[in-house]
Write a protein that holds these residues in place. Sequence first.
Motif, PDB file in Angstrom:
ATOM      1  N   ALA A  89       0.994  -1.331   0.069  1.00 18.68           N
ATOM      2  CA  ALA A  89       0.005   0.022   0.668  1.00 18.68           C
ATOM      3  C   ALA A  89       0.836   0.878  -0.328  1.00 18.68           C
ATOM      4  O   ALA A  89       0.208   2.282  -0.427  1.00 18.68           O
ATOM      5  CB  ALA A  89      -1.289  -0.185   0.993  1.00 18.68           C
ATOM      6  N   ARG A  90       1.815   1.155   0.610  1.00 16.61           N
ATOM      7  CA  ARG A  90       2.978   2.864   0.566  1.00 16.61           C
ATOM      8  C   ARG A  90       3.702   2.757  -0.732  1.00 16.61           C
ATOM      9  O   ARG A  90       4.131   3.066  -0.548  1.00 16.61           O
ATOM     10  CB  ARG A  90       4.049   2.004   2.171  1.00 16.61           C
ATOM     11  CG  ARG A  90       3.150   2.494   3.526  1.00 16.61           C
ATOM     12  CD  ARG A  90       4.358   2.726   4.199  1.00 16.61           C
ATOM     13  NE  ARG A  90       5.092   0.927   3.934  1.00 16.61           N
ATOM     14  CZ  ARG A  90       5.031   0.272   4.990  1.00 16.61           C
ATOM     15  NH1 ARG A  90       3.873  -0.070   5.786  1.00 16.61           N
ATOM     16  NH2 ARG A  90       5.887  -0.923   5.090  1.00 16.61           N
ATOM     17  N   LEU A  91       3.855   2.108  -1.274  1.00 14.61           N
ATOM     18  CA  LEU A  91       4.177   1.852  -2.739  1.00 14.61           C
ATOM     19  C   LEU A  91       2.867   2.530  -3.877  1.00 14.61           C
ATOM     20  O   LEU A  91       2.134   1.256  -4.306  1.00 14.61           O
ATOM     21  CB  LEU A  91       4.848   0.332  -3.557  1.00 14.61           C
ATOM     22  CG  LEU A  91       5.661  -0.292  -2.583  1.00 14.61           C
ATOM     23  CD1 LEU A  91       6.249  -1.797  -2.923  1.00 14.61           C
ATOM     24  CD2 LEU A  91       7.182   0.726  -2.673  1.00 14.61           C
ATOM     25  N   ASP A  92       3.442   3.168  -4.213  1.00 16.97           N
ATOM     26  CA  ASP A  92       2.531   4.148  -5.267  1.00 16.97           C
ATOM     27  C   ASP A  92       3.702   5.023  -6.416  1.00 16.97           C
ATOM     28  O   ASP A  92       4.923   4.928  -5.919  1.00 16.97           O
ATOM     29  CB  ASP A  92       1.596   5.368  -4.597  1.00 16.97           C
ATOM     30  CG  ASP A  92       2.562   6.347  -4.290  1.00 16.97           C
ATOM     31  OD1 ASP A  92       3.057   6.520  -3.780  1.00 16.97           O
ATOM     32  OD2 ASP A  92       1.300   6.581  -3.145  1.00 16.97           O
ATOM     33  N   TYR A  93       3.399   5.712  -6.911  1.00 17.12           N
ATOM     34  CA  TYR A  93       3.369   6.259  -8.172  1.00 17.12           C
ATOM     35  C   TYR A  93       2.686   7.530  -8.650  1.00 17.12           C
ATOM     36  O   TYR A  93       2.319   7.507 -10.335  1.00 17.12           O
ATOM     37  CB  TYR A  93       4.377   4.826  -9.272  1.00 17.12           C
ATOM     38  CG  TYR A  93       3.357   4.564  -9.696  1.00 17.12           C
ATOM     39  CD1 TYR A  93       3.215   4.419 -11.074  1.00 17.12           C
ATOM     40  CD2 TYR A  93       3.557   2.939  -9.071  1.00 17.12           C
ATOM     41  CE1 TYR A  93       1.708   3.374 -12.010  1.00 17.12           C
ATOM     42  CE2 TYR A  93       2.880   1.967 -10.164  1.00 17.12           C
ATOM     43  CZ  TYR A  93       2.090   2.256 -10.540  1.00 17.12           C
ATOM     44  OH  TYR A  93       1.434   1.008 -11.049  1.00 17.12           O
ATOM     45  N   GLY A  94       2.315   8.508  -8.102  1.00 20.48           N
ATOM     46  CA  GLY A  94       1.727   9.385  -8.641  1.00 20.48           C
ATOM     47  C   GLY A  94       0.088   9.268  -7.600  1.00 20.48           C
ATOM     48  O   GLY A  94      -0.345   7.845  -7.630  1.00 20.48           O
ATOM     49  N   GLY A 108      -1.675  -1.023 -12.422  1.00 19.81           N
ATOM     50  CA  GLY A 108      -2.294  -0.745 -14.124  1.00 19.81           C
ATOM     51  C   GLY A 108      -2.182   1.075 -13.930  1.00 19.81           C
ATOM     52  O   GLY A 108      -2.240   1.696 -13.133  1.00 19.81           O
ATOM     53  N   ILE A 109      -2.135   1.633 -15.602  1.00 22.38           N
ATOM     54  CA  ILE A 109      -2.196   2.873 -15.723  1.00 22.38           C
ATOM     55  C   ILE A 109      -3.504   2.795 -16.617  1.00 22.38           C
ATOM     56  O   ILE A 109      -4.057   2.912 -17.240  1.00 22.38           O
ATOM     57  CB  ILE A 109      -1.365   2.765 -16.432  1.00 22.38           C
ATOM     58  CG1 ILE A 109      -0.721   5.093 -16.593  1.00 22.38           C
ATOM     59  CG2 ILE A 109      -1.257   2.048 -17.633  1.00 22.38           C
ATOM     60  CD1 ILE A 109       0.423   4.642 -17.152  1.00 22.38           C
ATOM     61  N   TYR A 110      -4.236   4.523 -16.377  1.00 22.14           N
ATOM     62  CA  TYR A 110      -5.485   4.695 -16.972  1.00 22.14           C
ATOM     63  C   TYR A 110      -4.823   5.575 -18.882  1.00 22.14           C
ATOM     64  O   TYR A 110      -4.067   5.879 -17.988  1.00 22.14           O
ATOM     65  CB  TYR A 110      -6.407   5.648 -16.210  1.00 22.14           C
ATOM     66  CG  TYR A 110      -6.491   5.558 -14.682  1.00 22.14           C
ATOM     67  CD1 TYR A 110      -8.059   4.620 -15.321  1.00 22.14           C
ATOM     68  CD2 TYR A 110      -6.068   5.465 -13.886  1.00 22.14           C
ATOM     69  CE1 TYR A 110      -8.559   3.920 -13.739  1.00 22.14           C
ATOM     70  CE2 TYR A 110      -6.573   4.913 -12.396  1.00 22.14           C
ATOM     71  CZ  TYR A 110      -7.742   4.180 -13.014  1.00 22.14           C
ATOM     72  OH  TYR A 110      -7.982   3.110 -11.449  1.00 22.14           O
ATOM     73  N   LEU A 111      -5.849   5.035 -19.583  1.00 18.04           N
ATOM     74  CA  LEU A 111      -5.371   5.450 -20.817  1.00 18.04           C
ATOM     75  C   LEU A 111      -6.684   6.167 -20.978  1.00 18.04           C
ATOM     76  O   LEU A 111      -6.095   6.543 -22.441  1.00 18.04           O
ATOM     77  CB  LEU A 111      -5.353   4.006 -21.774  1.00 18.04           C
ATOM     78  CG  LEU A 111      -5.332   2.746 -21.274  1.00 18.04           C
ATOM     79  CD1 LEU A 111      -5.413   1.482 -21.813  1.00 18.04           C
ATOM     80  CD2 LEU A 111      -3.344   3.245 -21.124  1.00 18.04           C
ATOM     81  N   ASP A 112      -6.818   7.220 -20.222  1.00 16.90           N
ATOM     82  CA  ASP A 112      -7.880   8.371 -20.925  1.00 16.90           C
ATOM     83  C   ASP A 112      -6.650   9.521 -21.579  1.00 16.90           C
ATOM     84  O   ASP A 112      -6.236  10.129 -22.866  1.00 16.90           O
ATOM     85  CB  ASP A 112      -8.197   9.063 -20.217  1.00 16.90           C
ATOM     86  CG  ASP A 112      -7.491   9.013 -19.331  1.00 16.90           C
ATOM     87  OD1 ASP A 112      -6.193   9.015 -18.611  1.00 16.90           O
ATOM     88  OD2 ASP A 112      -8.421   9.825 -17.792  1.00 16.90           O
ATOM     89  N   ASP A 113      -5.391   9.228 -21.466  1.00 14.08           N
ATOM     90  CA  ASP A 113      -3.997  10.511 -21.668  1.00 14.08           C
ATOM     91  C   ASP A 113      -3.668  10.077 -23.117  1.00 14.08           C
ATOM     92  O   ASP A 113      -3.374  10.524 -24.493  1.00 14.08           O
ATOM     93  CB  ASP A 113      -3.322  10.968 -21.255  1.00 14.08           C
ATOM     94  CG  ASP A 113      -2.054   9.228 -20.060  1.00 14.08           C
ATOM     95  OD1 ASP A 113      -2.783   8.614 -20.577  1.00 14.08           O
ATOM     96  OD2 ASP A 113      -0.729   9.193 -19.904  1.00 14.08           O
ATOM     97  N   VAL A 114      -3.946   8.772 -22.691  1.00 15.25           N
ATOM     98  CA  VAL A 114      -3.482   7.744 -24.514  1.00 15.25           C
ATOM     99  C   VAL A 114      -4.602   8.116 -26.032  1.00 15.25           C
ATOM    100  O   VAL A 114      -4.081   8.747 -26.732  1.00 15.25           O
ATOM    101  CB  VAL A 114      -3.226   6.119 -24.206  1.00 15.25           C
ATOM    102  CG1 VAL A 114      -2.707   6.019 -25.659  1.00 15.25           C
ATOM    103  CG2 VAL A 114      -2.097   6.042 -23.225  1.00 15.25           C
TER     104      VAL A 114
END
Length: 472
Positions: free
Chosen positions: A86-91, A177-183
């Motif tokens: 839970a402490r591991l995040d990136y943004g 996961g990463i959200y793709l709305d910017d893509v």
Amino acid sequence: MKLRQKILLLAVAPLAVAMLGIAFAVRYQATQLAQHERALVEAAYLQSKEMELRHYVELAQSAIAPMVRSGRADLATRQAAMEALARLDYGPDGYFFLYDMQGRNLMHPRQPELVGKDLWTMRDAEGTLPIQKLISAAKAGGGAVRYQWKKPSSQQLAPKLGYVVAVPEWGWMLGTGIYLDDVERTLRQLDARAETDIRETMAWIGVIAAISILLVAASGLALNVSEHREADAKLRQLAQRVVQSQEEERARLSRELHDGISQLLVSVKLVLETATNRLRLAPTEGAAVAPVLGMALNRLDTVFNEVRRVARNLRPALLDDLGLFAALQHLAREMQGGSRLDIDVTQRGTPRELPDEQATALFRIAQEALTNVERHAGARHVRVSLAFDADATRLTVRDDGAGFDVPSMQRDPRRGIGLRNLGERIAALCGQFDIVSGSGGTELVASLPLAKPAPKPAAVSHDPVSAGPSQS
């Protein structure tokens, strides 16, 4: 529509169709290229994102690897591993999540309300089962899955690319996961740019097509002006020829009237004056006057015959009464009577009634041809053939004379005026006029297409002396 307009339309229409076809082909190819480019960009972007997510998951696995390899599976060890993940995040939207293999959420740092819930049967906005797809990918050894999920930073559904692996020692599915709305936004900008480029290309094609059509139209207009000037020149030349022909015909009639009829009438006048003087000097000697009056009657008869000959040359009555073939036979007999020519007139096919203008044109051609043969050819035999074919009426005049050079005759403006006039007369009736000449003779062929005969007017006698005095 005029012929020039039809020709211009035939020139512009294929060009317009060709340019339209090129425009459609270019648009189709450009659209296909843009779609292919979009697919390549999307695939490359997703591949890079998948590699990035795989590295994140490997980093998370390394963070909990000591706990997993310790062999302890108690609740405290697992809870410590969950807290470390839970402490591991990136943004704001980069986090890790945990599920068991039955679809129950074990840890979700951004949506804690999901912890402990069974999401095995949950469907996203597209109707798919994202948790089942993620667990299947984890059981298969790990992989990426695309699905719809609520984005924590905006609380809106967005396309997401998730990457999951299995932790078989504890029965977990670990993923991120990463959200793709910017893509999607980048791809939409790429599509908009491609559409703008296609519209600009189509605009350039339209400009080129318009310029090409204008150039063709301008060329056609210039050609029309040139043809119009040439036609005007030909029309003036034709008018001069008509005037010249009229003057020549008037001069010929004047000579015939002066040299023939006028002289005969003067002779009759002198004879009658002689008879009048004799009667005045000797009223009782009627017998002496009778021979003089008989001479006057004979000369008047000659005058009448000369008038008939001139009238027949102007318009033969046989042409209206008995038809073209009979008129040609009569013309041949008259020509043979005053020359050494042997003229044979034949007819082929089923005779039919011809319009007045066609019959007159063919008769004039035969008359002019026989006159030229008599004056210039030095021929002995002439064959005149009238053929009623299925598609046309053909007149052929063939002689065995010396012949002449047809091209030089046609180029010389001072010679062959009669033949050129006849050719123009036939051309005005949509027919064909051909002359072939050589050392073995000359052949003239005039052909007129079938035409519906016009109603004939009431018969009128063409004999100018039919109502004259009796010549008993």
